[in-house]
Scaffold this active site. Structure first.
Site, PDB file in Angstrom:
ATOM      1  N   HIS A   1       0.843  -1.191   0.000  1.00 51.55           N
ATOM      2  CA  HIS A   1       0.000   0.000   0.000  1.00 51.55           C
ATOM      3  C   HIS A   1       0.876   1.238   0.000  1.00 51.55           C
ATOM      4  O   HIS A   1       2.097   1.166   0.120  1.00 51.55           O
ATOM      5  CB  HIS A   1      -0.981   0.011   1.183  1.00 51.55           C
ATOM      6  CG  HIS A   1      -0.366   0.315   2.521  1.00 51.55           C
ATOM      7  ND1 HIS A   1      -1.057   0.918   3.528  1.00 51.55           N
ATOM      8  CD2 HIS A   1       0.869   0.112   3.020  1.00 51.55           C
ATOM      9  CE1 HIS A   1      -0.285   1.066   4.599  1.00 51.55           C
ATOM     10  NE2 HIS A   1       0.894   0.576   4.307  1.00 51.55           N
TER      11      HIS A   1
ATOM     12  N   CYS B   1       5.877   6.463   4.184  1.00 48.78           N
ATOM     13  CA  CYS B   1       4.632   5.730   3.916  1.00 48.78           C
ATOM     14  C   CYS B   1       3.848   6.301   2.735  1.00 48.78           C
ATOM     15  O   CYS B   1       2.854   5.711   2.317  1.00 48.78           O
ATOM     16  CB  CYS B   1       3.756   5.694   5.164  1.00 48.78           C
ATOM     17  SG  CYS B   1       4.487   4.706   6.482  1.00 48.78           S
TER      18      CYS B   1
ATOM     19  N   HIS C   1       4.987   0.436  -0.446  1.00 42.68           N
ATOM     20  CA  HIS C   1       5.715  -0.478   0.440  1.00 42.68           C
ATOM     21  C   HIS C   1       4.761  -1.597   0.839  1.00 42.68           C
ATOM     22  O   HIS C   1       3.574  -1.560   0.519  1.00 42.68           O
ATOM     23  CB  HIS C   1       6.264   0.263   1.672  1.00 42.68           C
ATOM     24  CG  HIS C   1       5.210   0.867   2.541  1.00 42.68           C
ATOM     25  ND1 HIS C   1       4.522   2.003   2.204  1.00 42.68           N
ATOM     26  CD2 HIS C   1       4.729   0.474   3.740  1.00 42.68           C
ATOM     27  CE1 HIS C   1       3.654   2.306   3.150  1.00 42.68           C
ATOM     28  NE2 HIS C   1       3.744   1.380   4.108  1.00 42.68           N
TER      29      HIS C   1
ATOM     30  N   HIS D   1       3.634  -4.971   3.738  1.00 48.23           N
ATOM     31  CA  HIS D   1       3.622  -5.479   5.105  1.00 48.23           C
ATOM     32  C   HIS D   1       3.180  -6.930   5.120  1.00 48.23           C
ATOM     33  O   HIS D   1       2.438  -7.371   4.241  1.00 48.23           O
ATOM     34  CB  HIS D   1       2.650  -4.686   5.983  1.00 48.23           C
ATOM     35  CG  HIS D   1       2.993  -3.247   6.136  1.00 48.23           C
ATOM     36  ND1 HIS D   1       4.077  -2.823   6.870  1.00 48.23           N
ATOM     37  CD2 HIS D   1       2.397  -2.131   5.645  1.00 48.23           C
ATOM     38  CE1 HIS D   1       4.123  -1.502   6.833  1.00 48.23           C
ATOM     39  NE2 HIS D   1       3.126  -1.058   6.090  1.00 48.23           N
TER      40      HIS D   1
ATOM     41  N   HIS E   1      -1.586 -10.331  -1.285  1.00 43.56           N
ATOM     42  CA  HIS E   1      -0.771 -10.021  -2.464  1.00 43.56           C
ATOM     43  C   HIS E   1      -1.480  -9.068  -3.422  1.00 43.56           C
ATOM     44  O   HIS E   1      -1.449  -9.242  -4.635  1.00 43.56           O
ATOM     45  CB  HIS E   1      -0.327 -11.309  -3.166  1.00 43.56           C
ATOM     46  CG  HIS E   1       0.765 -11.997  -2.399  1.00 43.56           C
ATOM     47  ND1 HIS E   1       0.506 -12.819  -1.331  1.00 43.56           N
ATOM     48  CD2 HIS E   1       2.106 -11.950  -2.540  1.00 43.56           C
ATOM     49  CE1 HIS E   1       1.655 -13.262  -0.839  1.00 43.56           C
ATOM     50  NE2 HIS E   1       2.638 -12.742  -1.543  1.00 43.56           N
TER      51      HIS E   1
ATOM     52  N   GLU F   1       0.877  -4.215  11.355  1.00 46.26           N
ATOM     53  CA  GLU F   1       1.719  -4.082  10.164  1.00 46.26           C
ATOM     54  C   GLU F   1       3.105  -4.647  10.411  1.00 46.26           C
ATOM     55  O   GLU F   1       3.696  -5.249   9.533  1.00 46.26           O
ATOM     56  CB  GLU F   1       1.865  -2.610   9.763  1.00 46.26           C
ATOM     57  CG  GLU F   1       0.630  -1.991   9.205  1.00 46.26           C
ATOM     58  CD  GLU F   1       0.869  -0.564   8.735  1.00 46.26           C
ATOM     59  OE1 GLU F   1       1.974  -0.014   8.940  1.00 46.26           O
ATOM     60  OE2 GLU F   1      -0.062   0.002   8.150  1.00 46.26           O
TER      61      GLU F   1
END
Length: 119
Positions: A8, A19, A23, A25, A63, A106
């Site tokens: 995201h 952010c 990136h 998680h 994914h 996260e």
């Protein structure tokens, strides 16, 4: 505990904020349930009854880029709120327990909790 891998970005943040860039998680999601009584053999809810929640996470979020799926910026807080709503709408009518809260993690140090009102 449920897990899924997703990417995201949070474009409303300043461009220099890490952010704001793409990136990913390894998300962990916990649901907290309660009940006024236990079902045999002593369950709030049989964990097997929660499988549709895991399936939703796997088929819809795993994914994927979350900012391409949701009409909101996918912060952990907003994800927890959304997942609580999904759980209440789709699972509460068919399980014994009631949802109290959803935690979305996260990282090992970054998580958010959404508490369901009235529980």
């Amino acid at each position: 505990m449920f897990r899924f891998e997703s990417g995201h970005r949070l474009p409303s943040l300043p461009v220099e904020h890490k952010c704001s860039r793409q990136h990913g998680h390894s998300y962990e999601v916990e649901v907290a349930l309660t009940a006024f009584s236990l079902e045999a053999p002593g369950f709030v809810t049989d964990f097997a009854a929660l499988a549709p929640f895991g399936e939703f996470l796997r088929t819809q979020l795993d994914h994927n880029n979350l900012h391409e799926i949701f009409p909101f910026e996918p912060t952990s807080e907003l994800l927890a709120q959304f997942l609580a709503g999904w759980f209440i709408e789709n699972l509460e009518p068919v399980i014994h327990g009631q949802l109290v809260a959803v935690n979305v993690r996260e990282t090992g140090r970054s998580w958010a909790r959404f508490d369901v009102e009235g529980q």
